[in-house]
Design a protein around this motif. Structure first.
Motif, short mmCIF file in Angstrom:
data_model
loop_
_atom_site.label_atom_id
_atom_site.label_comp_id
_atom_site.label_asym_id
_atom_site.label_seq_id
_atom_site.Cartn_x
_atom_site.Cartn_y
_atom_site.Cartn_z
N ASP A 1 -164.30 -117.30 -27.70
CA ASP A 1 -163.37 -117.75 -26.67
C ASP A 1 -163.25 -116.72 -25.56
O ASP A 1 -163.22 -117.05 -24.37
CB ASP A 1 -162.00 -118.03 -27.28
CG ASP A 1 -161.04 -118.69 -26.30
OD1 ASP A 1 -161.44 -119.68 -25.65
OD2 ASP A 1 -159.90 -118.21 -26.18
N LEU A 2 -163.19 -115.43 -25.93
CA LEU A 2 -163.14 -114.35 -24.95
C LEU A 2 -164.37 -114.38 -24.06
O LEU A 2 -164.26 -114.28 -22.83
CB LEU A 2 -163.05 -113.01 -25.69
CG LEU A 2 -163.31 -111.73 -24.89
CD1 LEU A 2 -162.29 -111.58 -23.77
CD2 LEU A 2 -163.28 -110.52 -25.81
N GLU A 3 -165.55 -114.53 -24.65
CA GLU A 3 -166.78 -114.53 -23.86
C GLU A 3 -166.91 -115.80 -23.03
O GLU A 3 -167.43 -115.76 -21.91
CB GLU A 3 -167.97 -114.35 -24.79
CG GLU A 3 -167.98 -112.96 -25.44
CD GLU A 3 -169.19 -112.71 -26.32
OE1 GLU A 3 -169.67 -111.57 -26.36
OE2 GLU A 3 -169.66 -113.68 -26.97
N ARG A 4 -166.43 -116.90 -23.55
CA ARG A 4 -166.46 -118.15 -22.77
C ARG A 4 -165.57 -118.02 -21.55
O ARG A 4 -165.95 -118.38 -20.43
CB ARG A 4 -165.99 -119.31 -23.64
CG ARG A 4 -165.90 -120.65 -22.89
CD ARG A 4 -165.06 -121.66 -23.64
NE ARG A 4 -163.70 -121.20 -23.86
CZ ARG A 4 -162.76 -121.18 -22.90
NH1 ARG A 4 -163.04 -121.60 -21.67
NH2 ARG A 4 -161.55 -120.75 -23.17
N GLN A 5 -164.38 -117.45 -21.76
CA GLN A 5 -163.42 -117.35 -20.67
C GLN A 5 -163.86 -116.36 -19.59
O GLN A 5 -163.67 -116.61 -18.40
CB GLN A 5 -162.05 -116.95 -21.23
CG GLN A 5 -160.90 -117.13 -20.25
CD GLN A 5 -159.57 -116.80 -20.90
OE1 GLN A 5 -159.02 -115.75 -20.67
NE2 GLN A 5 -159.06 -117.70 -21.73
N THR A 6 -164.45 -115.24 -20.00
CA THR A 6 -164.88 -114.24 -19.04
C THR A 6 -166.27 -114.52 -18.48
O THR A 6 -166.69 -113.92 -17.49
CB THR A 6 -164.87 -112.83 -19.66
OG1 THR A 6 -165.68 -112.83 -20.85
CG2 THR A 6 -163.46 -112.40 -20.02
N GLY A 7 -167.01 -115.42 -19.12
CA GLY A 7 -168.31 -115.81 -18.62
C GLY A 7 -169.42 -114.81 -18.87
O GLY A 7 -170.44 -114.84 -18.17
N VAL A 8 -169.22 -113.90 -19.84
CA VAL A 8 -170.24 -112.90 -20.14
C VAL A 8 -170.40 -112.74 -21.65
O VAL A 8 -169.48 -113.01 -22.42
CB VAL A 8 -169.89 -111.51 -19.55
CG1 VAL A 8 -169.92 -111.54 -18.04
CG2 VAL A 8 -168.53 -111.02 -20.05
N LEU A 9 -171.59 -112.30 -22.02
CA LEU A 9 -171.82 -111.86 -23.39
C LEU A 9 -171.56 -110.36 -23.41
O LEU A 9 -172.24 -109.60 -22.70
CB LEU A 9 -173.26 -112.15 -23.82
CG LEU A 9 -173.61 -111.83 -25.27
CD1 LEU A 9 -172.88 -112.78 -26.22
CD2 LEU A 9 -175.12 -111.92 -25.49
N LEU A 10 -170.58 -109.92 -24.17
CA LEU A 10 -170.23 -108.51 -24.19
C LEU A 10 -171.36 -107.68 -24.80
O LEU A 10 -172.17 -108.20 -25.58
CB LEU A 10 -168.95 -108.31 -25.00
CG LEU A 10 -167.69 -108.98 -24.44
CD1 LEU A 10 -166.53 -108.84 -25.41
CD2 LEU A 10 -167.32 -108.39 -23.08
N PRO A 11 -171.46 -106.39 -24.45
CA PRO A 11 -172.50 -105.53 -25.05
C PRO A 11 -172.44 -105.57 -26.57
O PRO A 11 -171.35 -105.58 -27.16
CB PRO A 11 -172.13 -104.13 -24.51
CG PRO A 11 -171.42 -104.41 -23.22
CD PRO A 11 -170.64 -105.66 -23.47
N GLU A 12 -173.61 -105.60 -27.21
CA GLU A 12 -173.69 -105.83 -28.65
C GLU A 12 -172.88 -104.82 -29.46
O GLU A 12 -172.18 -105.21 -30.42
CB GLU A 12 -175.16 -105.80 -29.09
CG GLU A 12 -175.99 -106.99 -28.64
CD GLU A 12 -176.39 -106.93 -27.17
OE1 GLU A 12 -176.12 -105.88 -26.52
OE2 GLU A 12 -176.94 -107.92 -26.66
N GLU A 13 -172.95 -103.55 -29.11
CA GLU A 13 -172.22 -102.53 -29.87
C GLU A 13 -170.72 -102.78 -29.81
O GLU A 13 -170.01 -102.63 -30.81
CB GLU A 13 -172.55 -101.14 -29.34
CG GLU A 13 -174.01 -100.74 -29.55
CD GLU A 13 -174.28 -99.33 -29.05
OE1 GLU A 13 -173.35 -98.69 -28.50
OE2 GLU A 13 -175.42 -98.85 -29.21
N TYR A 14 -170.25 -103.14 -28.64
CA TYR A 14 -168.82 -103.41 -28.48
C TYR A 14 -168.41 -104.70 -29.19
O TYR A 14 -167.34 -104.77 -29.79
CB TYR A 14 -168.49 -103.47 -26.99
CG TYR A 14 -167.02 -103.70 -26.69
CD1 TYR A 14 -166.03 -102.88 -27.22
CD2 TYR A 14 -166.62 -104.76 -25.87
CE1 TYR A 14 -164.68 -103.10 -26.94
CE2 TYR A 14 -165.28 -104.97 -25.58
CZ TYR A 14 -164.32 -104.14 -26.11
OH TYR A 14 -162.99 -104.36 -25.84
#
Length: 229
Positions: free
Chosen positions: A46-59
């Motif tokens: 949901d966080l990534e959908r809302q911000t429109g990005v795939l967060l860095p893998e390590e994070y």
């Protein structure tokens, strides 16, 4: 990314809450070695959908296996939280990040590097003035030109503020672009430009290296602290 690197990290951090002299670790008086609950897969999605990005893998793996924020370098890792249906990072200066522009590549050389270099070359020096009042006037005029360039939102697209060292000195996690997954230092409050955070060997700090270096140093510092009482 092999998420096994985070196995046991939450427990290691939690163990520090019982260590004597825990306040010897810089920033621990703020986070107290406490971690937020990890995100669920659904929350991360949901966080990534809302911000429109795939967060860095390590994070991403940190959020899923260690916590959504809390204990960490300096005054801790800024927590990411769902507030009234919107995800946001919370902490001093977190609002500097434009969450609607996280998909834009972070400008490694700055949005206008030539303007920054020119301004730095024109920084007034006290020894060049006969009267302190003239120097003060020159500094004030220079800062009026400096601040709109240095603090332009265009210079920090594709990144989020992840931690603070206090006194408006902060660290950013780069979300998009060539620096994705790395930590950058922000000491613009002292007229220093944004720059990549490096380890003792001059190697850029990734999120994992940044966090685990802090944890190892904290463990060593508390293990070697003299026992009193």
């Amino acid at each position: 990314m092999d998420d096994s690197i985070w196995v046991g990290v939450r427990e290691r951090v939690h163990a520090l809450t019982a260590a004597p002299a825990g306040d010897r670790v810089f920033g621990a008086m703020g986070h107290r070695f406490l971690l937020e609950d990890p995100l669920t897969q659904a929350e991360l999605a949901d966080l990534e959908r809302q911000t429109g990005v795939l967060l860095p893998e390590e994070y991403r793996d940190f959020l899923l296996h260690v916590g959504a924020g809390g204990a960490g370098p300096s005054y801790g890792v800024y927590p990411v939280r769902l507030v009234q249906g919107r995800w946001r990072w919370e902490g001093d200066g977190a609002g500097l990040a434009d969450l609607s522009r996280l998909a834009e590549p972070f400008p490694r050389e700055g949005a206008d590097p030539e303007a920054v270099r020119l301004l730095l070359s024109e920084h007034p020096e006290e020894e060049d003035f006969d009267e302190i009042e003239d120097f003060d006037d020159a500094i004030e005029a220079w800062e009026e030109r400096w601040e709109p360039v240095m603090w332009s939102a265009d210079r920090t697209v594709g990144a989020v503020v992840i931690s603070t060292l206090g006194c408006a000195a902060r660290e950013w996690l780069i979300i998009s672009g060539p620096e994705r997954g790395r930590i950058w230092s922000d000491n613009r409050v002292d007229d220093e430009d944004l720059k990549p955070l490096l380890d003792d060997n001059g190697v850029p700090m990734t999120f994992t290296r940044w966090y685990l270096t802090w944890l190892e140093k904290a463990e060593h510092q508390l293990a070697s602290a003299p026992v009193t009482g």
